[in-house]
Design an enzyme around this catalytic site. Structure first.
Site, PDB file in Angstrom:
ATOM      1  N   GLU A 253       0.820  -1.207   0.000  1.00 47.27           N
ATOM      2  CA  GLU A 253       0.000   0.000   0.000  1.00 47.27           C
ATOM      3  C   GLU A 253       0.861   1.268   0.000  1.00 47.27           C
ATOM      4  O   GLU A 253       0.796   2.075   0.931  1.00 47.27           O
ATOM      5  CB  GLU A 253      -0.986  -0.035   1.181  1.00 47.27           C
ATOM      6  CG  GLU A 253      -1.915  -1.246   1.073  1.00 47.27           C
ATOM      7  CD  GLU A 253      -3.042  -1.285   2.073  1.00 47.27           C
ATOM      8  OE1 GLU A 253      -2.843  -0.821   3.210  1.00 47.27           O
ATOM      9  OE2 GLU A 253      -4.115  -1.804   1.716  1.00 47.27           O
ATOM     10  N   ASP A 332      -8.884  -9.032   2.869  1.00 48.86           N
ATOM     11  CA  ASP A 332      -8.507  -8.059   3.886  1.00 48.86           C
ATOM     12  C   ASP A 332      -9.598  -7.968   4.945  1.00 48.86           C
ATOM     13  O   ASP A 332     -10.399  -7.034   4.921  1.00 48.86           O
ATOM     14  CB  ASP A 332      -8.293  -6.685   3.217  1.00 48.86           C
ATOM     15  CG  ASP A 332      -7.715  -5.658   4.161  1.00 48.86           C
ATOM     16  OD1 ASP A 332      -7.265  -6.047   5.250  1.00 48.86           O
ATOM     17  OD2 ASP A 332      -7.706  -4.462   3.811  1.00 48.86           O
ATOM     18  N   GLU A 360     -12.997  -2.916  11.369  1.00 47.89           N
ATOM     19  CA  GLU A 360     -12.900  -2.081  10.165  1.00 47.89           C
ATOM     20  C   GLU A 360     -14.024  -2.352   9.162  1.00 47.89           C
ATOM     21  O   GLU A 360     -14.724  -1.438   8.741  1.00 47.89           O
ATOM     22  CB  GLU A 360     -11.541  -2.305   9.506  1.00 47.89           C
ATOM     23  CG  GLU A 360     -11.378  -1.515   8.230  1.00 47.89           C
ATOM     24  CD  GLU A 360      -9.994  -1.678   7.600  1.00 47.89           C
ATOM     25  OE1 GLU A 360      -9.128  -2.363   8.175  1.00 47.89           O
ATOM     26  OE2 GLU A 360      -9.797  -1.114   6.508  1.00 47.89           O
TER      27      GLU A 360
HETATM   28  C1  GCV Z   1      -2.545  -0.282   8.471  1.00 47.03           C
HETATM   29  C2  GCV Z   1      -6.175  -2.369   5.308  1.00 47.03           C
HETATM   30  C3  GCV Z   1      -6.535  -1.129   6.068  1.00 47.03           C
HETATM   31  C4  GCV Z   1      -5.351  -0.213   6.264  1.00 47.03           C
HETATM   32  C5  GCV Z   1      -4.232  -1.024   6.946  1.00 47.03           C
HETATM   33  C6  GCV Z   1      -3.915  -2.225   6.070  1.00 47.03           C
HETATM   34  C7  GCV Z   1      -2.853  -3.135   6.667  1.00 47.03           C
HETATM   35  O1  GCV Z   1      -5.895  -2.066   3.978  1.00 47.03           O
HETATM   36  O2  GCV Z   1      -7.576  -0.471   5.399  1.00 47.03           O
HETATM   37  O3  GCV Z   1      -5.757   0.863   7.050  1.00 47.03           O
HETATM   38  O4  GCV Z   1      -3.106  -0.248   7.179  1.00 47.03           O
HETATM   39  O5  GCV Z   1      -5.076  -2.995   5.898  1.00 47.03           O
HETATM   40  O6  GCV Z   1      -3.224  -4.183   7.181  1.00 47.03           O
HETATM   41  O7  GCV Z   1      -1.690  -2.818   6.604  1.00 47.03           O
END
Ligand code: GCV
Length: 638
Positions: A253, A332, A360
């Site tokens: 990411e 995820d 989340e």
């Molecule tokens: C910490 C998802 C979440 C992100 C998170 C990521 C991860 O994409 O939306 O906020 O980042 O997972 O696990 O690194």
């Protein structure tokens, strides 16, 4: 009284009516466990000196393990080491609070490491946090309420958590300094948690040698880079000799990592592992690596395949103090996913199972959602015809980690009942054979010990909540139909034409991505037994059918319902079920303290609004695509 103390699942945070047996006199091994015992007994209300409780260390029992024997005539708590003794004390207090008075117990954790990762930013904001601000950071620096942090440490230790990271894995250039400029603060956090048997992990920035060391590269094969890490780690361990290690999110990411420098994931992980190795530290290397810049027109790339494709070929290339941190599902943290095919696949590499306690994608602590129910399924998930994920815990998977859900809200978790998820994580990481029912019962009995009439209805509501949320969410494992930035509430096509690799590809006739060997080939990453199960629509578990198959809307499910009618039915039912939760909760008004009653009721009203929004958006979406009305004639917006 401090509000957060009113409802903790720990017996010893919760003063209650005096229990129906004499008080206790602690004796034996003095130290932190002893102090915690005295404190806990006082909290429970056992003050009279009568029954003797003897504490003893007894190495034969093994590390972290404990034994409790005896009854009202005298009790002995033995620990295999200091931590074991502490867990014995907490185990005793918890059982005592739930009414047990006679003991013959031996207990030890299945996984050696039971970890919480906090995604707390140095600003005090928590990434994907729904319980207020950070317990660790305030206004751009480490800042905390010491008593509160100790209470938090106790909450975690009481359920067996033994390691935490407290800064976000998305490490910013400022929090990267936790291992350099802010090391004295990091040390203080370690000191607060140490007595509770909890070691600290620091999330590090892979590019630290450039950011802080003045080097021109972070290349893992560059000797200057290796030297920088070795020196930095040595400084850290001088101050915090028991630091558990570093956790790393790299090549993920938009964060740089070894791959962006032309190296492998093993090169990157080993770089960090070698720096901490002389000090007994670990490198926890996250496997959340995928192409987050996918062109939605590209139907060849399939995001769920990514982690396995990147990491499986490297089995045998990682140093022995690297542990690969693998999210439980290949997507995820969705409401329904298969387990990652990487879990259990690698023969030579220690693996960690990563779960998410913060909600989340599962209602953000506004909607009620029992993660324990989902985790039970994750542990049950087959690796082969005879091995389940649960069987690997304590063996190939000797660490279970989760993203934490606590913040500075007075009840820790925003939604009071979301404490059940924190509690369940610790208990199930300790003992993955525990069922959701068992852990939710334990939690409810501890939390609502003073409100016995409410206990049963709360257990039932919490247990049902995962199924209810799933009904009004994305159907049959398709996932992702959420609001793209904050991930709460529906947006069916939100991710559809985006770069994140998460597509349902719904058209007027069908929905889903074919992930069988005739499609993207994702199923081939599993053991042949599991592959065969998913490959075939008839044997694929129905609740996850749309993860693996593209199906027409008139596809007949095993119930005889069409896929489309199933979507309509579940979305109407989901709202009715939430209305049922509200009715149950209202029936408990007289049986609960007002503040708890009101705060949960408010959350349930938010949940109802969310469920209605999901129902109407999802149903309208599919009605508009197909032009087929609900067979039962219910209202769908055109
Ligand atoms: C910490 C998802 C979440 C992100 C998170 C990521 C991860 O994409 O939306 O906020 O980042 O997972 O696990 O690194």
């Amino acid at each position: 009284m401090n509000k957060n103390r009113e409802f903790g699942y720990q017996a010893w945070l919760q003063p209650g009516p005096k229990l129906d047996f004499p008080g206790f006199q602690p004796a034996g091994e003095k130290g932190f466990a002893y102090d915690e015992l005295v404190r806990g007994l006082h909290r429970i209300g056992c003050r009279d000196i009568d029954t003797m409780i003897n504490l003893a260390l007894c190495e034969d029992i093994g590390p972290q393990a404990y034994k409790i024997t005896g009854s009202i005539d005298g009790i002995t708590i033995r620990g295999g080491d200091e931590r074991g003794l502490l867990y014995g004390v907490y185990g005793f207090l918890s059982r005592l609070r739930r009414g047990q008075t006679s003991f013959d117990i031996f207990d030890k954790p299945a996984a050696s490491r039971r970890i919480l990762n906090h995604w707390d930013n140095i600003t005090g904001r928590i990434e994907r946090g729904y319980s207020g601000k950070s317990l660790f950071f305030k206004d751009g620096q480490i800042g905390y309420d010491l008593e509160r942090l100790k209470d938090y440490a106790r909450l975690l230790a009481s359920i067996g958590i033994n390691e935490i990271s407290f800064n976000n894995v998305n490490v910013c250039s400022e929090s990267a300094k936790l291992i350099t400029d802010y090391l004295p603060d990091t040390k203080r956090i370690a000191e607060i948690f140490r007595p509770f048997g909890i070691k600290i992990i620091v999330a590090i920035h892979f590019e630290s040698p450039v950011l802080m060391g003045g080097l021109s590269t972070a290349d893992p094969l560059d000797p200057d880079v290796a030297e920088w890490w070795a020196k930095t780690a040595a400084n850290v361990y001088k101050e915090i000799p028991d630091l558990a290690g570093f956790v790393v999110k790299a090549d993920s990411e938009f964060r740089a990592g070894p791959m962006s420098l032309g190296r492998t994931q093993a090169d990157g992980a080993n770089l960090i592992a070698r720096a901490v190795k002389p000090h007994g530290g670990m490198c926890y290397w996250r496997c959340f690596v995928y192409n987050c810049m996918q062109d939605w027109r590209d139907t060849e790339t399939d995001r769920p395949k990514a982690a396995y494709d990147y990491f499986y070929p490297l089995d045998g290339h990682f140093d022995d103090n690297v542990m690969l941190q693998i999210k439980h599902g290949p997507s995820d943290f969705q409401v329904r996913e298969p387990n990652s095919p990487l879990l259990g696949a690698m023969e030579k590499t220690p693996q960690m199972l990563e779960l998410q306690v913060t909600q989340e994608y599962t209602g953000q602590q506004k909607d009620l959602y029992a993660l324990a129910v989902q985790w039970e399924e994750i542990f049950d998930h087959p690796i082969t015809d005879i091995i389940a994920t649960r069987d690997l815990i304590g063996d190939k998977i000797d660490a279970v980690v989760a993203v934490a859900n606590a913040g500075d809200d007075s009840n820790w978790t925003g939604h009071l009942l979301a404490q059940a998820n924190t509690y369940a994580f610790g208990r199930m990481a300790w003992d993955p054979s525990l069922t959701a029912l068992q852990v939710i019962e334990e939690w409810a009995e501890l939390t609502f010990a003073n409100y016995p009439k409410a206990i049963r209805p709360i257990i039932e509501m919490v247990l049902e909540s995962r199924g209810v949320y799933e009904k009004y969410n994305a159907p049959l494992g398709i996932g992702w139909m959420v609001n793209i930035s904050h991930h709460y509430g529906p947006s069916v096509d939100g991710y559809e034409y985006m770069k994140w690799g998460t597509y349902h590809r719904a058209d007027t006739k069908a929905i889903g991505v074919d992930r069988t060997t005739a499609g993207t080939g994702y199923t081939a990453q599993y053991h042949p037994y599991v592959q065969a199960m998913y490959e075939n629509k008839e044997t694929c578990p129905e609740e996850i059918l749309l993860y693996f198959h593209r199906l027409p809307y008139d596809y007949k499910l095993r119930s005889g319902q069409t896929l489309l009618q199933y979507i309509y039915d579940t979305h109407f039912e989901g709202v009715e079920d939430v209305e049922g939760f509200i009715a149950t909760w209202e029936s408990l008004k007289e049986d609960l303290p007002e503040e708890a009653y009101t705060s949960v009721k408010e959350r349930l009203q938010m949940q109802l609004a969310n469920a209605k929004e999901w129902r109407d958006v999802v149903n309208s979406y599919f009605y508009r695509k197909t032009g087929i009305a609900d067979a039962k004639g219910r209202k769908i917006y055109e």
